[in-house]
Enzyme design. Structure first.
Site, PDB file in Angstrom:
ATOM      1  CE1 TYR A   1       1.081  -0.319   4.407  1.00 11.16           C
ATOM      2  CE2 TYR A   1      -0.015   1.811   4.421  1.00 11.16           C
ATOM      3  CZ  TYR A   1       0.806   0.892   5.032  1.00 11.16           C
ATOM      4  OH  TYR A   1       1.380   1.169   6.234  1.00 11.16           O
TER       5      TYR A   1
ATOM      6  CE  LYS B   1       3.059   3.193   3.185  1.00  2.00           C
ATOM      7  NZ  LYS B   1       3.136   3.305   4.632  1.00  2.00           N
TER       8      LYS B   1
ATOM      9  CG  HIS C   1      -0.338 -20.670   2.725  1.00  5.47           C
ATOM     10  ND1 HIS C   1      -1.524 -21.322   2.934  1.00  5.47           N
ATOM     11  CD2 HIS C   1      -0.003 -20.113   3.909  1.00  5.47           C
ATOM     12  CE1 HIS C   1      -1.889 -21.170   4.192  1.00  5.47           C
ATOM     13  NE2 HIS C   1      -0.987 -20.440   4.806  1.00  5.47           N
TER      14      HIS C   1
ATOM     15  NE  ARG D   1       6.854   4.215   0.524  1.00  4.84           N
ATOM     16  CZ  ARG D   1       6.540   4.972   1.560  1.00  4.84           C
ATOM     17  NH1 ARG D   1       7.469   5.263   2.461  1.00  4.84           N
ATOM     18  NH2 ARG D   1       5.321   5.437   1.715  1.00  4.84           N
TER      19      ARG D   1
ATOM     20  CG  LEU E   1       8.348   2.436   4.912  1.00  2.19           C
ATOM     21  CD1 LEU E   1       8.239   1.251   3.955  1.00  2.19           C
ATOM     22  CD2 LEU E   1       6.975   3.020   5.173  1.00  2.19           C
TER      23      LEU E   1
ATOM     24  NE  ARG F   1      -6.880 -18.840   3.634  1.00  2.00           N
ATOM     25  CZ  ARG F   1      -5.939 -19.498   4.297  1.00  2.00           C
ATOM     26  NH1 ARG F   1      -5.715 -20.763   4.033  1.00  2.00           N
ATOM     27  NH2 ARG F   1      -5.218 -18.886   5.222  1.00  2.00           N
TER      28      ARG F   1
ATOM     29  CD  GLU G   1       9.752   1.817  10.676  1.00  2.00           C
ATOM     30  OE1 GLU G   1       9.605   2.769   9.902  1.00  2.00           O
ATOM     31  OE2 GLU G   1       9.731   0.626  10.294  1.00  2.00           O
TER      32      GLU G   1
HETATM   33  N1  PLP Z   1       7.312   3.763   9.081  1.00  2.00           N
HETATM   34  C1  PLP Z   1       6.169   3.040   9.076  1.00  2.00           C
HETATM   35  C2  PLP Z   1       6.154   1.694   9.735  1.00  2.00           C
HETATM   36  C3  PLP Z   1       5.017   3.536   8.444  1.00  2.00           C
HETATM   37  O1  PLP Z   1       3.890   2.810   8.430  1.00  2.00           O
HETATM   38  C4  PLP Z   1       5.061   4.832   7.850  1.00  2.00           C
HETATM   39  C5  PLP Z   1       3.882   5.401   7.204  1.00  2.00           C
HETATM   40  O2  PLP Z   1       2.835   4.844   7.171  1.00  2.00           O
HETATM   41  C6  PLP Z   1       6.260   5.541   7.901  1.00  2.00           C
HETATM   42  C7  PLP Z   1       7.374   4.972   8.499  1.00  2.00           C
HETATM   43  C8  PLP Z   1       6.358   6.887   7.267  1.00  2.00           C
HETATM   44  O3  PLP Z   1       6.361   6.785   5.865  1.00  2.00           O
HETATM   45  P1  PLP Z   1       5.882   7.993   4.933  1.00  2.00           P
HETATM   46  O4  PLP Z   1       6.707   9.177   5.341  1.00  2.00           O
HETATM   47  O5  PLP Z   1       6.156   7.535   3.571  1.00  2.00           O
HETATM   48  O6  PLP Z   1       4.423   8.184   5.228  1.00  2.00           O
END
Ligand code: PLP
Length: 287
Positions: A33, A149, A102, A52, A207, A100, A182
Site C-alpha cells: 500500500y 510497505k 498459500h 516506492r 521503512l 485460497r 521507527e
Molecule cells: N514507518 C512506518 C512503519 C510507516 O507505516 C510509515 C507510514 O505509514 C512511515 C514509516 C512513514 O512513511 P511515509 O513518510 O512515507 O508516510
C-alpha cells in the site's frame, strides 16, 4: 458526505465498494500500500510514492496493476471525486483473487487494486503539532522486511493500540540492542544533546518514509548538523527534541517518551522549523 472508492477498475459509492472474499489481501495480507498526502487538492510527492510502490511490488514479486501514469490518474480522480482538499489518498494492491492457497496464484491472476481518499482536519492537526504528542516504546517484534510497505501490519496495530491505551499518540519500536527503529506508522527522529539531528539509516530495519526523505532535504537546505545513525532509547530520553515524520502528518513534535518529558516538554525549534518548511521541499503534482 458522499464518498467514492476505486475498486478494480470502477468508481463505486463507498457503501457498495467491496472486494472478493478470496482476495489475497483479505485472506493473507498479501499486498502492499501507499498513503499520499493531499494538500489544497494536489498530491504531495506522488512520484516518490509511486516509485516506492513499485519497489514494494518488485520485492514481493507482484505485478503492477497498471502503469504509473494510469495509477496517477486514478489517484487524482479519486481525490477529485471525493472533493478532498486536505487529507490523504490510500492505495492498496493485492496479489489478486484466487482459490485460497498459500503459494502464488497462476501467473495470469490480475492484481487487485483499491483507492480511497479522505479529508483530514487540518486545524486539529495543527493544534496537535503545536502541543506535541506522547510516545511509548515497545520491543520491535516485526519481521525482517519492514522496508517493504506491506499491508501485513499486526505488530504495528498492536503497538498503536498499546500506545492509545497509555494515552500516547504513537509507539516507537526498540530493537534488541536498545536502538529505536521507527514508529508503528512513522519514522523517528531526535535532536541529540550536542544538537545533532539523528535518524536511523533506511536499511532493512525501517521503512524509507517519503516524509523522512523530504525532511532530510529540508535539513540539508538549512545546513543543519545531522547524522543518519541509529540512536538508543537512552539518547532519546535525554534528547533536546524528538519528533516523528509520516506523509499523513508531515513533522509531528514528540514531547514525552514513556512518560518522561523531552527537552523542556514542549515542541522544539528544529521540529517546528522542519514542519514549517516541509512543503517548500516536497514535490506537488499540479496536474
Ligand atoms: N514507518 C512506518 C512503519 C510507516 O507505516 C510509515 C507510514 O505509514 C512511515 C514509516 C512513514 O512513511 P511515509 O513518510 O512515507 O508516510
Amino acid at each position: 458526505m458522499f464518498r467514492v472508492a476505486y475498486v478494480n477498475g470502477r468508481y463505486r459509492p463507498y457503501r457498495e465498494a467491496m472486494v472478493h472474499v478470496e482476495d489475497r489481501g483479505y485472506q493473507f495480507s498479501d499486498g502492499v500500500y501507499e498513503v499520499c498526502e493531499v494538500r489544497e487538492g494536489h498530491l504531495v510527492d506522488e512520484r516518490r510514492h509511486l516509485a516506492r510502490l513499485r519497489r514494494s511490488l518488485d520485492a514481493l514479486k507482484m505485478a503492477a496493476p497498471m502503469t504509473d501514469a494510469a495509477l496517477a490518474t486514478v489517484l487524482r480522480e479519486t481525490v477529485a471525486r471525493n472533493r478532498v482538499r486536505n487529507g490523504i489518498v490510500y492505495l492498496q494492491v493485492s496479489r489478486g483473487v484466487a482459490r485460497r492457497d498459500h503459494a502464488f496464484p497462476a501467473a495470469h491472476t490480475a492484481p487487485a487494486i483499491v483507492v480511497t481518499a479522505r479529508q483530514l482536519d487540518r486545524s486539529r492537526q495543527e493544534r496537535e503539532a503545536a502541543e506535541g504528542v506522547a510516545v511509548v516504546t515497545l520491543p520491535d517484534n516485526r519481521w525482517g522486511r519492514v522496508d517493504i510497505k506491506s499491508i501485513s501490519l499486526l505488530p504495528n496495530i498492536l503497538a498503536k493500540q498499546a500506545a492509545r491505551e497509555q494515552g500516547a499518540r504513537e509507539a516507537w519500536f526498540v530493537d534488541r540492542d536498545g536502538f529505536v527503529t521507527e514508529g508503528s506508522s512513522s519514522n523517528a527522529w531526535i535532536v541529540a544533546q550536542d544538537g545533532t539531528l539523528l535518524t536511523r539509516p533506511a536499511d532493512q530495519g525501517i521503512l524509507r518514509g517519503i516524509a523522512r526523505t523530504v525532511v532530510l532535504d529540508v535539513v540539508k537546505g538549512h545546513g543543519l548538523r545531522f547524522q543518519e545513525r541509529p540512536f538508543t532509547l537512552e539518547e532519546a530520553y535525554r534528547a533536546r527534541e524528538a519528533f516523528m515524520t509520516a506523509a499523513s502528518q508531515i513533522v509531528l513534535p514528540v514531547v514525552r517518551i514513556d512518560g518522561r518529558p523531552i527537552g523542556r516538554g514542549m515542541p522544539g525549534p528544529i521540529a517546528t522549523a522542519l514542519r514549517h518548511d516541509f512543503h517548500q521541499y516536497a514535490e506537488v503534482s499540479r496536474a
